[in-house]
Design a protein around this motif. Sequence first.
Motif, PDB file in Angstrom:
ATOM      1  N   ALA A   1      14.003  -7.487   6.639  1.00  0.00           N
ATOM      2  CA  ALA A   1      12.575  -7.651   6.374  1.00  0.00           C
ATOM      3  C   ALA A   1      11.812  -6.369   6.694  1.00  0.00           C
ATOM      4  O   ALA A   1      10.918  -5.952   5.948  1.00  0.00           O
ATOM      5  CB  ALA A   1      12.025  -8.817   7.187  1.00  0.00           C
ATOM      6  N   ARG A   2      12.177  -5.724   7.794  1.00  0.00           N
ATOM      7  CA  ARG A   2      11.507  -4.467   8.143  1.00  0.00           C
ATOM      8  C   ARG A   2      11.755  -3.397   7.086  1.00  0.00           C
ATOM      9  O   ARG A   2      10.838  -2.668   6.690  1.00  0.00           O
ATOM     10  CB  ARG A   2      12.006  -3.984   9.503  1.00  0.00           C
ATOM     11  CG  ARG A   2      11.473  -4.784  10.685  1.00  0.00           C
ATOM     12  CD  ARG A   2      12.141  -4.342  11.967  1.00  0.00           C
ATOM     13  NE  ARG A   2      11.630  -5.090  13.108  1.00  0.00           N
ATOM     14  CZ  ARG A   2      12.253  -5.165  14.279  1.00  0.00           C
ATOM     15  NH1 ARG A   2      13.404  -4.549  14.444  1.00  0.00           N
ATOM     16  NH2 ARG A   2      11.736  -5.860  15.264  1.00  0.00           N
ATOM     17  N   ALA A   3      13.006  -3.272   6.634  1.00  0.00           N
ATOM     18  CA  ALA A   3      13.310  -2.288   5.597  1.00  0.00           C
ATOM     19  C   ALA A   3      12.567  -2.604   4.301  1.00  0.00           C
ATOM     20  O   ALA A   3      12.067  -1.701   3.618  1.00  0.00           O
ATOM     21  CB  ALA A   3      14.821  -2.257   5.348  1.00  0.00           C
ATOM     22  N   SER A   4      12.449  -3.886   3.961  1.00  0.00           N
ATOM     23  CA  SER A   4      11.729  -4.281   2.750  1.00  0.00           C
ATOM     24  C   SER A   4      10.251  -3.947   2.851  1.00  0.00           C
ATOM     25  O   SER A   4       9.629  -3.519   1.870  1.00  0.00           O
ATOM     26  CB  SER A   4      11.917  -5.779   2.496  1.00  0.00           C
ATOM     27  OG  SER A   4      13.283  -6.103   2.327  1.00  0.00           O
ATOM     28  N   GLU A   5       9.683  -4.137   4.039  1.00  0.00           N
ATOM     29  CA  GLU A   5       8.271  -3.804   4.229  1.00  0.00           C
ATOM     30  C   GLU A   5       8.026  -2.320   4.032  1.00  0.00           C
ATOM     31  O   GLU A   5       7.046  -1.912   3.398  1.00  0.00           O
ATOM     32  CB  GLU A   5       7.821  -4.237   5.621  1.00  0.00           C
ATOM     33  CG  GLU A   5       7.675  -5.739   5.802  1.00  0.00           C
ATOM     34  CD  GLU A   5       7.485  -6.136   7.247  1.00  0.00           C
ATOM     35  OE1 GLU A   5       7.286  -7.328   7.497  1.00  0.00           O
ATOM     36  OE2 GLU A   5       7.546  -5.252   8.121  1.00  0.00           O
TER      37      GLU A   5
ATOM     38  N   ALA B   1       5.729  -0.727   1.148  1.00  0.00           N
ATOM     39  CA  ALA B   1       4.618   0.161   1.490  1.00  0.00           C
ATOM     40  C   ALA B   1       4.709   1.465   0.719  1.00  0.00           C
ATOM     41  O   ALA B   1       3.717   1.996   0.217  1.00  0.00           O
ATOM     42  CB  ALA B   1       4.609   0.428   2.995  1.00  0.00           C
ATOM     43  N   ARG B   2       5.927   1.987   0.606  1.00  0.00           N
ATOM     44  CA  ARG B   2       6.118   3.235  -0.131  1.00  0.00           C
ATOM     45  C   ARG B   2       5.794   3.053  -1.609  1.00  0.00           C
ATOM     46  O   ARG B   2       5.156   3.910  -2.235  1.00  0.00           O
ATOM     47  CB  ARG B   2       7.575   3.689   0.044  1.00  0.00           C
ATOM     48  CG  ARG B   2       7.891   5.015  -0.626  1.00  0.00           C
ATOM     49  CD  ARG B   2       7.102   6.125  -0.010  1.00  0.00           C
ATOM     50  NE  ARG B   2       7.446   7.411  -0.596  1.00  0.00           N
ATOM     51  CZ  ARG B   2       6.723   8.493  -0.464  1.00  0.00           C
ATOM     52  NH1 ARG B   2       5.592   8.450   0.218  1.00  0.00           N
ATOM     53  NH2 ARG B   2       7.090   9.626  -1.000  1.00  0.00           N
ATOM     54  N   ALA B   3       6.219   1.930  -2.171  1.00  0.00           N
ATOM     55  CA  ALA B   3       5.946   1.671  -3.581  1.00  0.00           C
ATOM     56  C   ALA B   3       4.446   1.559  -3.842  1.00  0.00           C
ATOM     57  O   ALA B   3       3.929   2.099  -4.826  1.00  0.00           O
ATOM     58  CB  ALA B   3       6.660   0.395  -4.023  1.00  0.00           C
ATOM     59  N   LEU B   4       3.741   0.873  -2.962  1.00  0.00           N
ATOM     60  CA  LEU B   4       2.292   0.748  -3.127  1.00  0.00           C
ATOM     61  C   LEU B   4       1.603   2.094  -2.989  1.00  0.00           C
ATOM     62  O   LEU B   4       0.633   2.384  -3.697  1.00  0.00           O
ATOM     63  CB  LEU B   4       1.738  -0.241  -2.093  1.00  0.00           C
ATOM     64  CG  LEU B   4       2.126  -1.711  -2.292  1.00  0.00           C
ATOM     65  CD1 LEU B   4       1.598  -2.552  -1.140  1.00  0.00           C
ATOM     66  CD2 LEU B   4       1.595  -2.233  -3.614  1.00  0.00           C
ATOM     67  N   GLU B   5       2.107   2.925  -2.078  1.00  0.00           N
ATOM     68  CA  GLU B   5       1.496   4.235  -1.885  1.00  0.00           C
ATOM     69  C   GLU B   5       1.706   5.120  -3.115  1.00  0.00           C
ATOM     70  O   GLU B   5       0.802   5.837  -3.553  1.00  0.00           O
ATOM     71  CB  GLU B   5       2.088   4.890  -0.640  1.00  0.00           C
ATOM     72  CG  GLU B   5       1.405   6.195  -0.267  1.00  0.00           C
ATOM     73  CD  GLU B   5       1.832   6.667   1.098  1.00  0.00           C
ATOM     74  OE1 GLU B   5       1.994   7.887   1.256  1.00  0.00           O
ATOM     75  OE2 GLU B   5       2.006   5.834   1.987  1.00  0.00           O
TER      76      GLU B   5
ATOM     77  N   GLY C   1       4.032  -4.739  10.930  1.00  0.00           N
ATOM     78  CA  GLY C   1       4.556  -4.459   9.603  1.00  0.00           C
ATOM     79  C   GLY C   1       4.273  -3.045   9.148  1.00  0.00           C
ATOM     80  O   GLY C   1       3.776  -2.207   9.884  1.00  0.00           O
ATOM     81  N   ALA C   2       4.650  -2.773   7.918  1.00  0.00           N
ATOM     82  CA  ALA C   2       4.420  -1.448   7.341  1.00  0.00           C
ATOM     83  C   ALA C   2       2.947  -1.290   7.001  1.00  0.00           C
ATOM     84  O   ALA C   2       2.238  -2.257   6.747  1.00  0.00           O
ATOM     85  CB  ALA C   2       5.278  -1.278   6.092  1.00  0.00           C
ATOM     86  N   VAL C   3       2.473  -0.044   7.001  1.00  0.00           N
ATOM     87  CA  VAL C   3       1.057   0.241   6.791  1.00  0.00           C
ATOM     88  C   VAL C   3       0.903   1.255   5.675  1.00  0.00           C
ATOM     89  O   VAL C   3       1.623   2.244   5.627  1.00  0.00           O
ATOM     90  CB  VAL C   3       0.411   0.801   8.081  1.00  0.00           C
ATOM     91  CG1 VAL C   3      -1.049   1.145   7.832  1.00  0.00           C
ATOM     92  CG2 VAL C   3       0.510  -0.232   9.195  1.00  0.00           C
ATOM     93  N   VAL C   4      -0.013   1.001   4.766  1.00  0.00           N
ATOM     94  CA  VAL C   4      -0.371   1.972   3.733  1.00  0.00           C
ATOM     95  C   VAL C   4      -1.817   2.376   3.966  1.00  0.00           C
ATOM     96  O   VAL C   4      -2.694   1.524   4.054  1.00  0.00           O
ATOM     97  CB  VAL C   4      -0.214   1.369   2.320  1.00  0.00           C
ATOM     98  CG1 VAL C   4      -0.671   2.389   1.281  1.00  0.00           C
ATOM     99  CG2 VAL C   4       1.228   0.972   2.076  1.00  0.00           C
ATOM    100  N   ARG C   5      -2.060   3.689   4.102  1.00  0.00           N
ATOM    101  CA  ARG C   5      -3.415   4.179   4.304  1.00  0.00           C
ATOM    102  C   ARG C   5      -3.795   5.057   3.126  1.00  0.00           C
ATOM    103  O   ARG C   5      -3.031   5.925   2.721  1.00  0.00           O
ATOM    104  CB  ARG C   5      -3.511   5.000   5.595  1.00  0.00           C
ATOM    105  CG  ARG C   5      -3.341   4.172   6.859  1.00  0.00           C
ATOM    106  CD  ARG C   5      -3.622   5.046   8.080  1.00  0.00           C
ATOM    107  NE  ARG C   5      -3.610   4.272   9.291  1.00  0.00           N
ATOM    108  CZ  ARG C   5      -2.567   4.119  10.075  1.00  0.00           C
ATOM    109  NH1 ARG C   5      -1.428   4.691   9.750  1.00  0.00           N
ATOM    110  NH2 ARG C   5      -2.634   3.402  11.172  1.00  0.00           N
ATOM    111  N   THR C   6      -4.982   4.841   2.580  1.00  0.00           N
ATOM    112  CA  THR C   6      -5.506   5.726   1.543  1.00  0.00           C
ATOM    113  C   THR C   6      -6.836   6.262   2.025  1.00  0.00           C
ATOM    114  O   THR C   6      -7.567   5.591   2.762  1.00  0.00           O
ATOM    115  CB  THR C   6      -5.704   4.971   0.215  1.00  0.00           C
ATOM    116  OG1 THR C   6      -6.568   3.842   0.440  1.00  0.00           O
ATOM    117  CG2 THR C   6      -4.378   4.468  -0.309  1.00  0.00           C
ATOM    118  N   PHE C   7      -7.168   7.497   1.623  1.00  0.00           N
ATOM    119  CA  PHE C   7      -8.361   8.169   2.098  1.00  0.00           C
ATOM    120  C   PHE C   7      -9.245   8.554   0.928  1.00  0.00           C
ATOM    121  O   PHE C   7      -8.761   8.903  -0.145  1.00  0.00           O
ATOM    122  CB  PHE C   7      -7.996   9.429   2.896  1.00  0.00           C
ATOM    123  CG  PHE C   7      -7.125   9.152   4.086  1.00  0.00           C
ATOM    124  CD1 PHE C   7      -7.661   8.678   5.257  1.00  0.00           C
ATOM    125  CD2 PHE C   7      -5.759   9.348   4.015  1.00  0.00           C
ATOM    126  CE1 PHE C   7      -6.863   8.424   6.347  1.00  0.00           C
ATOM    127  CE2 PHE C   7      -4.945   9.099   5.102  1.00  0.00           C
ATOM    128  CZ  PHE C   7      -5.507   8.629   6.276  1.00  0.00           C
TER     129      PHE C   7
END
Length: 416
Positions: free
Chosen positions: A175-179, A183-187, A259-265
């Motif tokens: 689950a951690r690897a999937s998160e 996150a990378r895909a969304l970024e 969980g994984a985090v996606v940040r956009t600026f």
Amino acid sequence: MARRERVVRMSVEQPLWRALTGYRVLTMVYAVLLAVFGKDNFGRERFERPWVAFAYLAFLAVWTLATLPKVRSAASCTKRFLGADLVVALTGIMLTPLADVHSQTFDGPTLPSIWTAGAVLAFAIKGGWRWAAFASTFVAAANIIQRGDPSRDTFHNVLLVWVASIAIGYVVEVARASERTLARALEIEAATRERERLARDIHDSVLQVLAMVQRRGAAIGGEAAELGRMAGEQEVALRTLVSSGLVPPTRVSEDAAEGAVVRTFDAEEGFGDEATPCDLRALLAPHAGSRTSLAEPGAPVLLPAEAARELAAAVSAALDNVRVHAGAGAQAWILVEDEPGEVVVTVRDDGPGIPEGRLAQAEGEGRMGVALSIRGRLRDLGGTAEVISVPGQGTEVELKVPKAPKVSRGKAGSAR
């Protein structure tokens, strides 16, 4: 310009911690009720020494309620707490024969009963299947020792807990690897949309103006032709930068439970943070032009920020040498290779090459461009710089930097 940060969190793990909290409370209540109302196989009171049982269960109740904040997230569930929690469970198992003499004869429940599984599950959620195997092995050994002469049911129950805990730990790791992957895909998706927007805006304005200046300059001739040539180079460089698809590295929450985090600026993030890895491709992209080709991997080439800047400066110094010594019409190529333990950047040109002994002669004359701007920088990074040149066949400069370079505080000189 102020930066506004938008954070998207994804966590499969956090619900497991909430479920574990409820499980510990419910199984604690079950263990207490089982001790108060339970009978042995002959309908007699279970305990020959009830004070031992109720003293332990009272402690178990207080421990469970007092440590509820510890099992709310991976950050709060420390190794010290996990060790203490496992000791509480093992102590209850080993005290069972002291409170209930017949527990070694009949397969009755231990004092903590199924509460023990909660201690093992905490290991599984926190550290994965290896931690789960470690904790469940201790619980299995304690149950076998406590039984004295374990039956088939005892081995069945022990094996069930051992396999189930390892399975849950493995699921948590997946689950951690999937998160992180999500996150990378969304970024990448967000960066692609932003790049497309920038490409449309730039194409409708800057690129068209640069193309027009190039055409008009070539038609007019003279100084205008040189201005048109420079505009053409900037157009190529800008197109390369827009289409290169640079994506910053994924940021993962320090608290794994969140969980994984996606940040956009909203504003562009610079390269000033020394602790944040820097994508070398972003620093080399401006060098691409009509006479300089850049070949790079499709994924980010990450180095510490200062090391990336120094390596990019060495590449710039090599290109300066191409322009000065190979002539304005020379063609240059930059090749970036991301190896497992190092980053290799090769700068090659089609100029006349360097006569044998010329570099040593230039260094003796005090011209230290290659010695300081290129080799000096790479030496400070713990890397190497090799210059290969054959007269009439161009020059190749190979720069190698380890992934974890030791950056010197001193700055190398500039090329001449």
